[in-house]
Design an enzyme around this catalytic site. Structure first.
Site, mmCIF file in Angstrom:
data_model
loop_
_atom_site.group_PDB
_atom_site.id
_atom_site.type_symbol
_atom_site.label_atom_id
_atom_site.label_comp_id
_atom_site.label_asym_id
_atom_site.label_seq_id
_atom_site.Cartn_x
_atom_site.Cartn_y
_atom_site.Cartn_z
ATOM 1 N N LYS A 110 23.400 -18.109 9.732
ATOM 2 C CA LYS A 110 23.242 -16.810 10.387
ATOM 3 C C LYS A 110 22.911 -16.947 11.869
ATOM 4 O O LYS A 110 23.067 -15.998 12.632
ATOM 5 C CB LYS A 110 22.189 -15.997 9.645
ATOM 6 C CG LYS A 110 22.682 -15.683 8.229
ATOM 7 C CD LYS A 110 21.795 -14.760 7.464
ATOM 8 C CE LYS A 110 22.464 -14.284 6.182
ATOM 9 N NZ LYS A 110 22.565 -15.354 5.158
HETATM 10 C C1 LIG Z 1 23.285 -15.243 4.030
HETATM 11 C C2 LIG Z 1 23.642 -16.507 3.378
HETATM 12 C C3 LIG Z 1 24.772 -16.617 2.558
HETATM 13 C C4 LIG Z 1 25.643 -15.420 2.233
HETATM 14 O O1 LIG Z 1 26.380 -14.962 3.334
HETATM 15 P P1 LIG Z 1 27.006 -13.498 3.298
HETATM 16 O O2 LIG Z 1 27.582 -13.271 4.653
HETATM 17 O O3 LIG Z 1 25.875 -12.579 3.004
HETATM 18 O O4 LIG Z 1 28.033 -13.496 2.227
HETATM 19 C C5 LIG Z 1 25.062 -17.846 2.009
HETATM 20 N N1 LIG Z 1 24.278 -18.925 2.225
HETATM 21 C C6 LIG Z 1 23.186 -18.851 3.016
HETATM 22 C C7 LIG Z 1 22.355 -20.065 3.203
HETATM 23 C C8 LIG Z 1 22.845 -17.660 3.633
HETATM 24 O O5 LIG Z 1 21.757 -17.599 4.403
#
Ligand SMILES: *Cc1c(COP(=O)(O)O)cnc(C)c1O
Length: 492
Positions: A110
């Site tokens: 993120k």
């Molecule tokens: C947020 C997250 C996901 C999922 O991503 P999305 O965009 O919500 O589908 C997968 N793995 C990790 C480690 C995350 O932080």
């Protein structure tokens, strides 16, 4: 370009407006109406370094910003903030590739988007002449919260309030959030799960929509914000460029991406990349035991009325995947009435069913699979033993799902997205590789480093002794009132 609400094509906003609002006033998500209008030759991007590549892609998706402005914003967002200015390295592992998205300031994927979003918001405030403070409301399943706090702390004119499920995140994730410094940040644990937090935040937006706040505007850093989604397109193009550069594929060859999925934001960005022309064969959605998306992609029925499992991949413990709404919009040729009625069904009945022709269209582009906790652990173990590559639990879910696909299509280039550092989930990873984890999760960090020979990421190393600055715990029913009250306070 004007963005449209997925629930009403006449409800439009400019890029800066869409970024500042986060969500459309009718509860819909802002969407690019027509990808064919976007003028960007993906081939011309392949030779670029990652940061200029990101600027070009972002400018194409958000054309209210000039190329020169976007170049500047991308530099401010990314230069020197990641372990490498390549941002997202691609690593060959066995007969596949792992796209490491976790080399940023909080060790989760993120960071790629949440390093950029504060820049986009600040620039959007300037462009629209906005005087009010923005209050970012964020529900997190663990990783968004810290990445958003890191991106937004001490940014002028913006405050950020994060809600996380009290018993739904790892000790490391929790410590990352509750030790956050900054005069414009607040963090609250809720007695409830991620869906409760996300629902509460969405309802807060709706309430504030009816009765605006004095001197503050709410916005979102979740992937419902188009400014959060757009930066994620870059790493799909970058991974493709890396394969071309390494001579593994020729320009024009198709590749498949396997994406560990929760809110459907990451994988949807991959579909955006495809819509920009990138030769993507399939996007494969990988879920954990909470396999609502696997069932939907296989059967066309989205049914959130099912047990909620707490798994070892908590960032994917989600039953309401917000960004699927954008896919429904794209796959129905912007049929906002249909999307609105499906979302109404989801709200009122807890499920919806898409028309057969729409399901067929979706299945032509997306595959799906899931993997439970035990298989996840076995996967981490096997890849570590056989390949000497250590992956986190979320990545392992995707790796396990890619195994099936690879069996069917052995010659095809497959890229597995790695969304977190194994050090974010040290307890589960240690167990998976046959170690007895230390009782304290922070001791597990050093233990994992010792066993694997890998360094603890800098941002996690100092956590144990960092001071707890946020200890608010609220019931899920209190969220709306709490958020509105806090948002109305001038000084935090
Ligand atoms: C947020 C997250 C996901 C999922 O991503 P999305 O965009 O919500 O589908 C997968 N793995 C990790 C480690 C995350 O932080």
């Amino acid at each position: 370009m004007l963005y449209q609400s997925t629930r009403n094509n006449h409800l439009t906003a400019t890029g800066p407006e869409a970024i500042l609002r986060g969500i459309a006033p009718d509860g819909g998500l802002y969407m690019i109406p027509d990808f064919s209008q976007i003028k960007l030759d993906w081939r011309s991007l392949l030779e670029l370094d990652t940061i200029p590549m990101a600027a070009k892609i972002l400018q194409a998706l958000l054309p209210d910003f000039t190329p020169a402005e976007m170049d500047e914003l991308a530099k401010k967002a990314y230069c020197g903030k990641f372990e490498t200015d390549e941002l997202t390295p691609l690593v060959p592992v066995a007969d596949r590739y792992v796209l490491e998205l976790f080399r940023g300031p909080t060790s989760a994927f993120k960071d790629v988007a949440l390093s950029m979003l504060p820049q986009l918001m600040t620039a959007s405030r300037a462009k629209t002449g906005m005087k009010e403070d923005i209050v970012i409301l964020t529900a997190t399943s663990g990783d968004t919260g810290k990445a958003a706090l890191e991106g937004f702390h001490d940014v002028e004119g913006i405050k950020i309030l994060v809600f996380f499920p009290n018993n739904g995140v790892s000790a490391v994730q929790k410590a990352q959030m509750v030790t956050q410094t900054g005069s414009n940040v607040a963090v609250a644990a809720i007695n409830g799960n991620f869906d409760d937090a996300q629902t509460g935040v969405k309802k807060t937006f709706a309430t504030a929509g009816e009765k605006p706040l004095d001197g503050a505007e709410l916005s979102s850093a979740n992937s419902i914000n188009i400014g959060r989604l757009a930066p994620q397109v870059t790493y799909y193009v970058k991974a493709y460029a890396d394969l071309v550069k390494a001579g593994r594929i020729a320009v024009g060859d198709e590749v498949t991406f396997v994406v560990p999925t929760g809110n459907f934001g990451d994988i949807l960005a991959g579909y955006f990349a495809k819509k920009l022309g990138l030769p993507v064969k399939k996007l494969i959605c990988a879920s954990n035991e909470n396999k609502v998306l696997t069932d939907f992609l296989n059967e066309g029925v989205y049914d959130r009325q099912r047990p909620f499992y707490k798994t070892t991949s908590p960032s994917m413990d989600i039953l309401v995947s917000s960004n699927l709404e954008r896919l429904l919009y794209m796959m129905s040729d912007c049929n906002a009435e249909l999307v609105a009625s499906l979302m109404k069904d989801l709200n009122e009945k807890g499920s919806y069913k898409v028309p057969a022709e729409m399901l067929a269209k979706i299945q032509a582009e997306f595959g799906a699979g899931f993997c439970g906790d035990q298989k996840t652990a076995e996967t981490i173990h096997a890849v570590w033993e056989e390949q000497g590559y250590l992956m986190d639990t979320h990545t392992a879910v995707a790796w396990a799902v890619s195994e099936e696909y690879k069996k069917e299509s052995p010659a095809e280039p497959v890229i597995v997205l790695s969304t977190a550092s194994p050090f974010k989930f040290p307890h589960a990873v240690l167990e998976a590789i046959g170690q007895t984890p230390a009782a304290d999760e922070f001791d597990c960090l050093d233990q994992l480093s010792l066993v694997s020979g890998l360094p603890v990421p800098k941002n996690l190393a100092g956590l144990k002794d960092a001071k707890v600055l946020h200890d608010t715990v609220i019931d899920k029913e209190e969220l709306i009132e709490f958020a509105l009250k806090k948002a109305g306070e001038k000084q935090w």
